[in-house]
Each structure stands twice: as C-alpha cells, then as structure tokens.
Scaffold this motif. Structure first.
Motif, PDB file in Angstrom:
ATOM      1  N   ASN A  77     -26.076 -12.440 -16.263  1.00  0.00           N
ATOM      2  CA  ASN A  77     -24.949 -11.798 -15.575  1.00  0.00           C
ATOM      3  C   ASN A  77     -24.200 -10.920 -16.574  1.00  0.00           C
ATOM      4  OD1 ASN A  77     -22.719 -13.434 -16.860  1.00  0.00           O
ATOM      5  ND2 ASN A  77     -23.815 -15.087 -15.803  1.00  0.00           N
ATOM      6  N   ILE A  78     -23.308 -10.106 -16.043  1.00  0.00           N
ATOM      7  CA  ILE A  78     -22.621  -9.119 -16.868  1.00  0.00           C
ATOM      8  C   ILE A  78     -21.675  -9.762 -17.874  1.00  0.00           C
ATOM      9  CG2 ILE A  78     -20.576  -8.704 -15.430  1.00  0.00           C
ATOM     10  CD1 ILE A  78     -22.811  -6.010 -17.053  1.00  0.00           C
ATOM     11  N   MET A  79     -21.136 -10.931 -17.550  1.00  0.00           N
ATOM     12  CA  MET A  79     -20.228 -11.614 -18.477  1.00  0.00           C
ATOM     13  C   MET A  79     -20.957 -12.045 -19.745  1.00  0.00           C
ATOM     14  SD  MET A  79     -17.169 -11.474 -17.507  1.00  0.00           S
ATOM     15  CE  MET A  79     -16.543 -12.600 -18.753  1.00  0.00           C
ATOM     16  N   ILE A  80     -22.199 -12.515 -19.580  1.00  0.00           N
ATOM     17  CA  ILE A  80     -22.989 -12.903 -20.746  1.00  0.00           C
ATOM     18  C   ILE A  80     -23.231 -11.682 -21.636  1.00  0.00           C
ATOM     19  CG2 ILE A  80     -25.252 -13.717 -21.514  1.00  0.00           C
ATOM     20  CD1 ILE A  80     -25.337 -15.499 -19.048  1.00  0.00           C
ATOM     21  N   PHE A  81     -23.581 -10.563 -21.018  1.00  0.00           N
ATOM     22  CA  PHE A  81     -23.825  -9.329 -21.773  1.00  0.00           C
ATOM     23  C   PHE A  81     -22.587  -8.895 -22.543  1.00  0.00           C
ATOM     24  CE2 PHE A  81     -23.236  -4.673 -21.698  1.00  0.00           C
ATOM     25  CZ  PHE A  81     -24.204  -4.323 -22.621  1.00  0.00           C
ATOM     26  N   LEU A  82     -21.438  -8.862 -21.871  1.00  0.00           N
ATOM     27  CA  LEU A  82     -20.203  -8.410 -22.518  1.00  0.00           C
ATOM     28  C   LEU A  82     -19.798  -9.360 -23.640  1.00  0.00           C
ATOM     29  CD1 LEU A  82     -18.154  -7.214 -19.420  1.00  0.00           C
ATOM     30  CD2 LEU A  82     -19.226  -5.795 -21.186  1.00  0.00           C
ATOM     31  N   TRP A  83     -19.992 -10.650 -23.411  1.00  0.00           N
ATOM     32  CA  TRP A  83     -19.660 -11.628 -24.447  1.00  0.00           C
ATOM     33  C   TRP A  83     -20.543 -11.430 -25.681  1.00  0.00           C
ATOM     34  CZ3 TRP A  83     -16.146 -14.334 -26.522  1.00  0.00           C
ATOM     35  CH2 TRP A  83     -16.441 -15.415 -27.358  1.00  0.00           C
ATOM     36  N   MET A  84     -21.820 -11.130 -25.457  1.00  0.00           N
ATOM     37  CA  MET A  84     -22.727 -10.865 -26.576  1.00  0.00           C
ATOM     38  C   MET A  84     -22.264  -9.650 -27.369  1.00  0.00           C
ATOM     39  SD  MET A  84     -25.166 -13.012 -27.057  1.00  0.00           S
ATOM     40  CE  MET A  84     -26.305 -12.018 -28.014  1.00  0.00           C
ATOM     41  N   ARG A  85     -21.771  -8.627 -26.689  1.00  0.00           N
ATOM     42  CA  ARG A  85     -21.263  -7.442 -27.382  1.00  0.00           C
ATOM     43  C   ARG A  85     -20.022  -7.801 -28.201  1.00  0.00           C
ATOM     44  NH1 ARG A  85     -24.546  -4.920 -28.950  1.00  0.00           N
ATOM     45  NH2 ARG A  85     -25.802  -6.687 -28.355  1.00  0.00           N
ATOM     46  N   VAL A  86     -19.160  -8.629 -27.638  1.00  0.00           N
ATOM     47  CA  VAL A  86     -17.921  -9.017 -28.321  1.00  0.00           C
ATOM     48  C   VAL A  86     -18.230  -9.764 -29.606  1.00  0.00           C
ATOM     49  CG1 VAL A  86     -15.896 -10.523 -28.191  1.00  0.00           C
ATOM     50  CG2 VAL A  86     -16.451  -9.007 -26.276  1.00  0.00           C
ATOM     51  N   ILE A  87     -19.076 -10.781 -29.526  1.00  0.00           N
ATOM     52  CA  ILE A  87     -19.337 -11.593 -30.719  1.00  0.00           C
ATOM     53  C   ILE A  87     -20.205 -10.839 -31.732  1.00  0.00           C
ATOM     54  CG2 ILE A  87     -19.047 -13.756 -29.482  1.00  0.00           C
ATOM     55  CD1 ILE A  87     -22.087 -14.088 -29.494  1.00  0.00           C
ATOM     56  N   ARG A  88     -20.902  -9.812 -31.268  1.00  0.00           N
ATOM     57  CA  ARG A  88     -21.727  -9.041 -32.201  1.00  0.00           C
ATOM     58  C   ARG A  88     -20.902  -8.018 -32.973  1.00  0.00           C
ATOM     59  NH1 ARG A  88     -24.031  -8.230 -35.791  1.00  0.00           N
ATOM     60  NH2 ARG A  88     -26.081  -7.346 -36.189  1.00  0.00           N
ATOM     61  N   ILE A  89     -19.843  -7.505 -32.347  1.00  0.00           N
ATOM     62  CA  ILE A  89     -19.076  -6.415 -32.941  1.00  0.00           C
ATOM     63  C   ILE A  89     -17.797  -6.891 -33.621  1.00  0.00           C
ATOM     64  CG2 ILE A  89     -17.809  -4.284 -32.448  1.00  0.00           C
ATOM     65  CD1 ILE A  89     -20.834  -3.986 -32.242  1.00  0.00           C
ATOM     66  N   TYR A  90     -16.991  -7.660 -32.914  1.00  0.00           N
ATOM     67  CA  TYR A  90     -15.610  -7.866 -33.347  1.00  0.00           C
ATOM     68  C   TYR A  90     -15.403  -8.835 -34.521  1.00  0.00           C
ATOM     69  CZ  TYR A  90     -13.713  -4.952 -29.676  1.00  0.00           C
ATOM     70  OH  TYR A  90     -13.388  -3.880 -28.889  1.00  0.00           O
ATOM     71  N   PRO A  91     -16.088  -9.972 -34.613  1.00  0.00           N
ATOM     72  CA  PRO A  91     -15.816 -10.861 -35.755  1.00  0.00           C
ATOM     73  C   PRO A  91     -16.049 -10.195 -37.102  1.00  0.00           C
ATOM     74  CG  PRO A  91     -16.997 -12.043 -34.045  1.00  0.00           C
ATOM     75  CD  PRO A  91     -17.012 -10.597 -33.638  1.00  0.00           C
ATOM     76  N   ALA A  92     -17.191  -9.515 -37.261  1.00  0.00           N
ATOM     77  CA  ALA A  92     -17.483  -8.847 -38.536  1.00  0.00           C
ATOM     78  C   ALA A  92     -16.504  -7.712 -38.785  1.00  0.00           C
ATOM     79  CB  ALA A  92     -18.917  -8.322 -38.536  1.00  0.00           C
ATOM     80  N   LEU A  93     -16.159  -6.979 -37.729  1.00  0.00           N
ATOM     81  CA  LEU A  93     -15.181  -5.897 -37.875  1.00  0.00           C
ATOM     82  C   LEU A  93     -13.827  -6.450 -38.296  1.00  0.00           C
ATOM     83  CD1 LEU A  93     -14.250  -2.942 -37.447  1.00  0.00           C
ATOM     84  CD2 LEU A  93     -13.872  -3.529 -35.032  1.00  0.00           C
ATOM     85  N   MET A  94     -13.399  -7.544 -37.693  1.00  0.00           N
ATOM     86  CA  MET A  94     -12.114  -8.149 -38.021  1.00  0.00           C
ATOM     87  C   MET A  94     -12.064  -8.568 -39.493  1.00  0.00           C
ATOM     88  SD  MET A  94     -10.258 -11.496 -36.338  1.00  0.00           S
ATOM     89  CE  MET A  94     -11.588 -12.597 -36.866  1.00  0.00           C
ATOM     90  N   VAL A  95     -13.126  -9.192 -39.965  1.00  0.00           N
ATOM     91  CA  VAL A  95     -13.155  -9.650 -41.359  1.00  0.00           C
ATOM     92  C   VAL A  95     -13.101  -8.453 -42.307  1.00  0.00           C
ATOM     93  CG1 VAL A  95     -14.546 -10.806 -43.114  1.00  0.00           C
ATOM     94  CG2 VAL A  95     -14.327 -11.809 -40.837  1.00  0.00           C
TER      95      VAL A  95
END
Length: 345
Positions: A77-95
């Motif tokens: 579903n689309i929520m799984i896809f969006l969540w994958m994008r979030v955890i792939r992009i934002y944690p490393a960017l935040m650090v």
C-alpha cells in the motif's frame, strides 16, 4: 529490459552507477570549491567540460525514478512506500545536518560560540532536516571561494521530495497501471518544458546544470521505463543511440527536456548490467552518505589544508574522508533504520 544473469560473483550495475555519479559530483564540485563558483562555471564552459558534467544529475534522477518505481510496485500500500522513503531519506539527513551545525560549525566558525549558537542563522540551518534548504551557518566558510556555503548539494532534496509526491499522486490516480499513458504524460511535460525555456531563458546561453524542475522530467522518465520495461529491449544499438541523442539534447537548453527519455534509457541500460563484484565497495550503499557529507568536507579541506586548495588535491582528500563518513552513515544510521520498514505492513 531484463538481464537474467544472477550469480554470487556479480552485482547490479546500479551499485557501480551510484558510486560513479556520486564521485562525479565531488569531482565537479572541486572546481568550484578551490576557485569560486563563477570562475569554475566559466572554466567548465570554456573548455567544453559541460558536455561531461551535464548528464550527472539527470542520470541520478532517472536512476532514482526507476528504482523508486520498483519500490512502489513491491509495496502492498502507499503508506508502506511513503514510510520507506521517510526512513531512507530523513534519518541520515538529520544526522548530517546536526553534525554540520553543532560540530563542524562550532569548530570552524569565526564567531564566538555564544554568538554562534544564539544566532538565528544557526537555527534556520536546522530547517534542512525537513528539506527546507538553507546554506549558511554563522561565520562558517566566510573566506572560502564559495563564500559561506556549508552544503550546496542539499539544493536537490526539495526536488527529490517533489518527485516522491508526484509518483504518489500517479499511484493514487491509478496511472501506475497505465504504462503507455505515462509515456504520453512525459512527452507532454517535455513539450511544456520546451515552451517554458523558450519564454524564460535565452537559448544562446549554455547551461552547466539543469534546474530542479527539469530534473523531475528525468525522474519521470525513469518511472516510465520501469512501467514499460516489458516492451523496451536491452539493446547495445539502442544504448549507443540514446546516449548520443541524449547527450546532444542536454547541451541544447531549449530541447533539454526531450533528453529525459534517452538519458533515462542510457542510465538504466548501464544499471541492468551485471559487472564483477568488488567486495570492498559492496559492503553497503554508500552513495547517499557521499552525497550528504562531501561538500562540507570539501569546504573544510580548503579552509584547513594547503592540499585542499588545489583542485585534484581537494578531490582526492575529500573523497577519502567522505567515504569514511559514508560508511558511518550507512552502517550506523541508514541500515539500522531499515529495521523499521515493516511498521506499516
């Protein structure tokens, strides 16, 4: 576009392509870091090096479009896809943003630490965490040729996010199940881009890099090729043709939007190759970390070392240090965050 070779001794061409494009960005940025942006642009143009630099970001976006589409099609579903994008992009960017602001900035600022941490520019820089790009930290890199810019690479993040939003809308509208229609939409957008350039930009002025909105076309081209891969051959002749046509169109600002499909084919053709595996490079996906950390390190090497003030020296030294941070980012941030990918499953 299928390549059926699959053994333990080979890997995906996409792995090497990520590294090549990441290292190319560092190489290109070295010109600007050591000599200043305007001089670097003129040097590249006067020596026709823009023909070599132009495809780098378009290929990055085409590669992203192809691979992200595969991720979306695999998601239930689309929520799984969006969540994958979030955890792939934002944690490393935040650090990376926090390390730049708190550690690098505090060490290199010409301001006193109380002034540095109380300055509104410091807090504005933290907006980078969510993709609202700011380049400056108080008193940091003020005497470098690229004055006051901490991480110029972050400029592409908002456009990457727009690509994710766009493909999500595509999915919600059911267009992912209409692959031929996606090609029509790409062609229509390329025509619109041509008219936009005609109206707003002088064709006689050569471009060293495409604008962010243009890069979205290359992402969409990667999406289109993924959706239509059942009818697209993996052909040497087609690869050669699209490479020549795509590179030529990129050099023509007015028609650069029409380069999206041929450049995407060239990119994905290379990605579907099965080259020999080099274990040292295949220990993780270090390309995103390279993208995040390279420019601040290049700026720092210019400020702190004599070698970093020479183009080739800056490139080699910065690349070596960037790889260390990339390994750190993958093994301690990006890869561990993937454990949370099943949260919406």
């Amino acid at each position: 576009m299928k390549n059926k070779i699959n053994t333990n001794d080979v890997t995906s061409g996409f792995d090497y392509l990520r590294y090549f494009l990441s290292f190319s960005v560092i190489f290109i940025h070295s010109f600007g870091v050591v000599s200043g942006g305007d001089f670097a642009v003129n040097f590249i143009l006067n020596n026709n090096l823009h023909y070599l630099t132009l495809p780098v970001l378009p290929m990055f976006f085409a590669l992203s479009g192809f691979l992200v589409t595969s991720s979306l099609l695999r998601s239930r579903n689309i929520m799984i896809f969006l969540w994958m994008r979030v955890i792939r992009i934002y944690p490393a960017l935040m650090v990376e943003v926090i390390l730049s602001a708190i550690l690098l900035g505090a060490i290199l600022t010409s301001n006193s630490l109380p002034d540095y941490f109380s300055n509104s520019v410091f807090y504005e820089y933290l907006w980078n965490i969510v993709g609202y790009v700011h380049y400056k930290l108080p008193g940091v890199f003020e005497n470098n040729p690229v004055k006051g810019v901490v991480n110029i690479s972050l400029w592409t993040i908002p456009y990457e996010l727009e690509c994710y939003i766009g493909i999500t809308i595509f999915s919600l509208l059911g267009l992912m199940k209409k692959p031929r229609l996606s090609l029509f939409i790409l062609i229509a957008l390329s025509v619109m881009h041509c008219f936009y350039v005609k109206i707003n930009i002088q064709e006689s002025i050569p471009t060293v890099a495409l604008g962010g909105s243009s890069l979205i076309l290359f992402f969409l081209a990667g999406v289109c090729i993924n959706l239509n891969k059942d009818i697209i051959p993996h052909s040497w002749l087609l690869f050669f043709t699209t490479s020549v046509v795509g590179f030529y169109l990129l050099s023509q600002p007015l028609y650069s939007g029409f380069a999206a499909l041929p450049i995407a084919y060239t990119t994905i053709w290379l990605g579907l190759l099965k080259p020999k595996k080099v274990p040292l490079l295949m220990g993780g996906d270090y390309s995103y970390g390279s993208y995040l950390y390279a420019f601040p390190i290049q700026q720092m090497m210019f400020q702190l070392t004599d070698v970093g003030k020479i183009f080739l020296g800056n490139f080699i030294l910065s690349l070596s240090i960037t790889l260390i941070f990339s390994v750190f980012s993958w093994h301690f941030i990006e890869k561990p965050m993937l454990k949370f990918k099943s949260i919406f499953s």
